[in-house]
Design a protein around this motif. Structure first.
Motif, PDB file in Angstrom:
ATOM      1  N   GLU A  62       0.755  -1.258   0.154  1.00 22.32           N
ATOM      2  CA  GLU A  62       0.170   0.430  -0.031  1.00 22.32           C
ATOM      3  C   GLU A  62       1.057   0.957  -0.046  1.00 22.32           C
ATOM      4  O   GLU A  62       1.767   1.270   0.541  1.00 22.32           O
ATOM      5  CB  GLU A  62      -0.890  -0.131   1.123  1.00 22.32           C
ATOM      6  CG  GLU A  62      -1.533   1.468   1.108  1.00 22.32           C
ATOM      7  CD  GLU A  62      -3.519   0.533   2.197  1.00 22.32           C
ATOM      8  OE1 GLU A  62      -4.257   1.627   1.905  1.00 22.32           O
ATOM      9  OE2 GLU A  62      -2.946  -0.114   3.230  1.00 22.32           O
ATOM     10  N   SER A  63       0.327   2.167  -0.655  1.00 26.19           N
ATOM     11  CA  SER A  63       1.168   3.434  -0.964  1.00 26.19           C
ATOM     12  C   SER A  63       0.078   4.662  -0.906  1.00 26.19           C
ATOM     13  O   SER A  63      -0.947   4.036  -1.173  1.00 26.19           O
ATOM     14  CB  SER A  63       2.167   3.957  -2.787  1.00 26.19           C
ATOM     15  OG  SER A  63       2.801   4.719  -2.740  1.00 26.19           O
ATOM     16  N   ALA A  64       0.933   5.728   0.263  1.00 30.91           N
ATOM     17  CA  ALA A  64       0.132   6.535   0.547  1.00 30.91           C
ATOM     18  C   ALA A  64      -0.292   7.482  -1.245  1.00 30.91           C
ATOM     19  O   ALA A  64      -1.377   8.772  -0.922  1.00 30.91           O
ATOM     20  CB  ALA A  64       0.802   7.787   0.996  1.00 30.91           C
ATOM     21  N   GLU A  65       0.608   7.626  -1.835  1.00 29.34           N
ATOM     22  CA  GLU A  65       0.344   8.772  -3.217  1.00 29.34           C
ATOM     23  C   GLU A  65       0.678   7.346  -4.296  1.00 29.34           C
ATOM     24  O   GLU A  65       1.654   6.904  -4.455  1.00 29.34           O
ATOM     25  CB  GLU A  65       1.849   9.787  -2.916  1.00 29.34           C
ATOM     26  CG  GLU A  65       1.732  10.278  -2.724  1.00 29.34           C
ATOM     27  CD  GLU A  65       0.672  11.588  -2.516  1.00 29.34           C
ATOM     28  OE1 GLU A  65      -0.013  12.056  -2.880  1.00 29.34           O
ATOM     29  OE2 GLU A  65       0.268  11.857  -1.421  1.00 29.34           O
ATOM     30  N   PRO A  66       0.013   7.887  -5.484  1.00 31.95           N
ATOM     31  CA  PRO A  66      -0.618   7.097  -6.414  1.00 31.95           C
ATOM     32  C   PRO A  66       0.870   7.139  -7.299  1.00 31.95           C
ATOM     33  O   PRO A  66       1.600   8.315  -7.638  1.00 31.95           O
ATOM     34  CB  PRO A  66      -1.139   7.133  -7.713  1.00 31.95           C
ATOM     35  CG  PRO A  66      -1.580   9.084  -6.919  1.00 31.95           C
ATOM     36  CD  PRO A  66      -1.275   8.805  -5.542  1.00 31.95           C
ATOM     37  N   VAL A  67       1.146   5.773  -7.847  1.00 33.36           N
ATOM     38  CA  VAL A  67       2.678   5.752  -9.694  1.00 33.36           C
ATOM     39  C   VAL A  67       2.016   5.048 -10.457  1.00 33.36           C
ATOM     40  O   VAL A  67       1.111   4.330  -9.944  1.00 33.36           O
ATOM     41  CB  VAL A  67       3.798   5.183  -8.036  1.00 33.36           C
ATOM     42  CG1 VAL A  67       3.557   6.292  -7.843  1.00 33.36           C
ATOM     43  CG2 VAL A  67       3.742   3.456  -8.193  1.00 33.36           C
ATOM     44  N   ASN A  68       2.396   5.637 -11.718  1.00 34.12           N
ATOM     45  CA  ASN A  68       2.030   5.132 -12.534  1.00 34.12           C
ATOM     46  C   ASN A  68       2.089   3.223 -12.362  1.00 34.12           C
ATOM     47  O   ASN A  68       2.961   3.094 -11.944  1.00 34.12           O
ATOM     48  CB  ASN A  68       2.664   5.131 -13.456  1.00 34.12           C
ATOM     49  CG  ASN A  68       2.403   6.713 -14.194  1.00 34.12           C
ATOM     50  OD1 ASN A  68       1.654   6.897 -14.578  1.00 34.12           O
ATOM     51  ND2 ASN A  68       3.560   7.337 -14.900  1.00 34.12           N
ATOM     52  N   LEU A  69       0.770   2.819 -12.898  1.00 31.61           N
ATOM     53  CA  LEU A  69       0.140   1.313 -13.592  1.00 31.61           C
ATOM     54  C   LEU A  69       0.065   0.725 -11.785  1.00 31.61           C
ATOM     55  O   LEU A  69       0.201  -0.600 -11.266  1.00 31.61           O
ATOM     56  CB  LEU A  69       1.452   0.159 -13.449  1.00 31.61           C
ATOM     57  CG  LEU A  69       2.324   0.563 -14.999  1.00 31.61           C
ATOM     58  CD1 LEU A  69       2.854   0.223 -15.980  1.00 31.61           C
ATOM     59  CD2 LEU A  69       0.429   0.889 -16.179  1.00 31.61           C
ATOM     60  N   CYS A  70       0.006   1.694 -10.740  1.00 34.60           N
ATOM     61  CA  CYS A  70      -0.805   1.211  -9.843  1.00 34.60           C
ATOM     62  C   CYS A  70      -2.010   1.050  -9.307  1.00 34.60           C
ATOM     63  O   CYS A  70      -2.851   1.278 -10.512  1.00 34.60           O
ATOM     64  CB  CYS A  70      -0.262   1.700  -8.088  1.00 34.60           C
ATOM     65  SG  CYS A  70      -1.620   3.744  -8.190  1.00 34.60           S
ATOM     66  N   ILE A  71      -2.306  -0.059  -8.233  1.00 35.05           N
ATOM     67  CA  ILE A  71      -3.922  -0.992  -8.288  1.00 35.05           C
ATOM     68  C   ILE A  71      -4.479   0.202  -7.957  1.00 35.05           C
ATOM     69  O   ILE A  71      -3.774   0.572  -6.608  1.00 35.05           O
ATOM     70  CB  ILE A  71      -3.599  -1.858  -7.786  1.00 35.05           C
ATOM     71  CG1 ILE A  71      -3.120  -3.207  -8.611  1.00 35.05           C
ATOM     72  CG2 ILE A  71      -5.233  -2.684  -7.883  1.00 35.05           C
ATOM     73  CD1 ILE A  71      -3.454  -4.248  -8.471  1.00 35.05           C
ATOM     74  N   VAL A  72      -5.604   0.814  -8.130  1.00 33.73           N
ATOM     75  CA  VAL A  72      -6.682   1.393  -7.271  1.00 33.73           C
ATOM     76  C   VAL A  72      -8.119   0.805  -6.587  1.00 33.73           C
ATOM     77  O   VAL A  72      -7.804   0.375  -7.447  1.00 33.73           O
ATOM     78  CB  VAL A  72      -6.558   2.233  -8.041  1.00 33.73           C
ATOM     79  CG1 VAL A  72      -7.383   3.470  -7.312  1.00 33.73           C
ATOM     80  CG2 VAL A  72      -5.442   3.402  -8.781  1.00 33.73           C
ATOM     81  N   LEU A  73      -7.843   0.639  -5.391  1.00 33.40           N
ATOM     82  CA  LEU A  73      -8.691  -0.398  -4.150  1.00 33.40           C
ATOM     83  C   LEU A  73      -9.645   1.274  -4.369  1.00 33.40           C
ATOM     84  O   LEU A  73      -9.012   1.651  -3.349  1.00 33.40           O
ATOM     85  CB  LEU A  73      -8.517  -0.578  -3.579  1.00 33.40           C
ATOM     86  CG  LEU A  73      -7.556  -2.102  -3.638  1.00 33.40           C
ATOM     87  CD1 LEU A  73      -7.279  -2.805  -2.500  1.00 33.40           C
ATOM     88  CD2 LEU A  73      -8.122  -2.885  -5.303  1.00 33.40           C
ATOM     89  N   LEU A  74     -10.895   0.984  -4.838  1.00 32.09           N
ATOM     90  CA  LEU A  74     -11.851   1.989  -4.436  1.00 32.09           C
ATOM     91  C   LEU A  74     -13.513   1.588  -3.548  1.00 32.09           C
ATOM     92  O   LEU A  74     -13.696   0.635  -3.734  1.00 32.09           O
ATOM     93  CB  LEU A  74     -12.146   2.368  -5.674  1.00 32.09           C
ATOM     94  CG  LEU A  74     -11.536   2.898  -6.851  1.00 32.09           C
ATOM     95  CD1 LEU A  74     -11.868   3.340  -8.032  1.00 32.09           C
ATOM     96  CD2 LEU A  74     -10.687   3.959  -6.518  1.00 32.09           C
ATOM     97  N   GLY A  75     -13.950   2.527  -2.879  1.00 32.02           N
ATOM     98  CA  GLY A  75     -15.178   1.744  -2.543  1.00 32.02           C
ATOM     99  C   GLY A  75     -15.609   3.307  -1.804  1.00 32.02           C
ATOM    100  O   GLY A  75     -15.241   4.125  -2.240  1.00 32.02           O
TER     101      GLY A  75
END
Length: 122
Positions: A62-75
């Motif tokens: 898990e990362s605090a900030e997004p980076v290219n090609l990271c997976i984004v989990l959403l609710g």
């Protein structure tokens, strides 16, 4: 990554999970993400996917900030929990809904989803 290649595809009824696996396999050359669930409901699939990621089975953290090609989990809300996912790329999130694949600004995603988690390859 050529986003239009993914926008042209229909990933089906529960397509967000298939989209993420497709992008990871195509763009990184990694083995497609796999997870097992007996109950094929969206909520159960999301739970299994999140657990697999958090256990590090695919090398993501898990990362605090997004980076290219990271997976984004959403609710939608904390109560509903994680039930959707996508891929972050150049300030936007690529994600699939039934019958359509979208590439939306992260700000639009943050407005639509209360829970947003980023998971990057370690």
């Amino acid at each position: 990554m050529i986003v239009n290649d993914y926008l042209a595809k229909d990933y089906g009824l529960q397509g967000c999970w298939s989209l993420v696996a497709d992008v990871v396999a195509t763009e990184t050359g990694a083995t497609p993400l796999t997870f097992r669930t007996i109950n094929r409901s969206v909520r159960q699939m999301a739970s299994e996917f999140r657990i697999a990621l958090s256990k590090g089975q695919h090398g993501y953290v898990e990362s605090a900030e997004p980076v290219n090609l990271c997976i984004v989990l959403l609710g939608k809300t904390e109560r509903v929990g994680i039930h959707h996912c996508g891929i972050y790329f150049e300030g936007k999130v690529l994600h699939a809904l039934t019958g359509i694949t979208l590439y939306e600004e992260l700000s639009v995603i943050r407005d639509a989803f209360e829970v947003v988690q980023f998971w990057a390859k370690a």
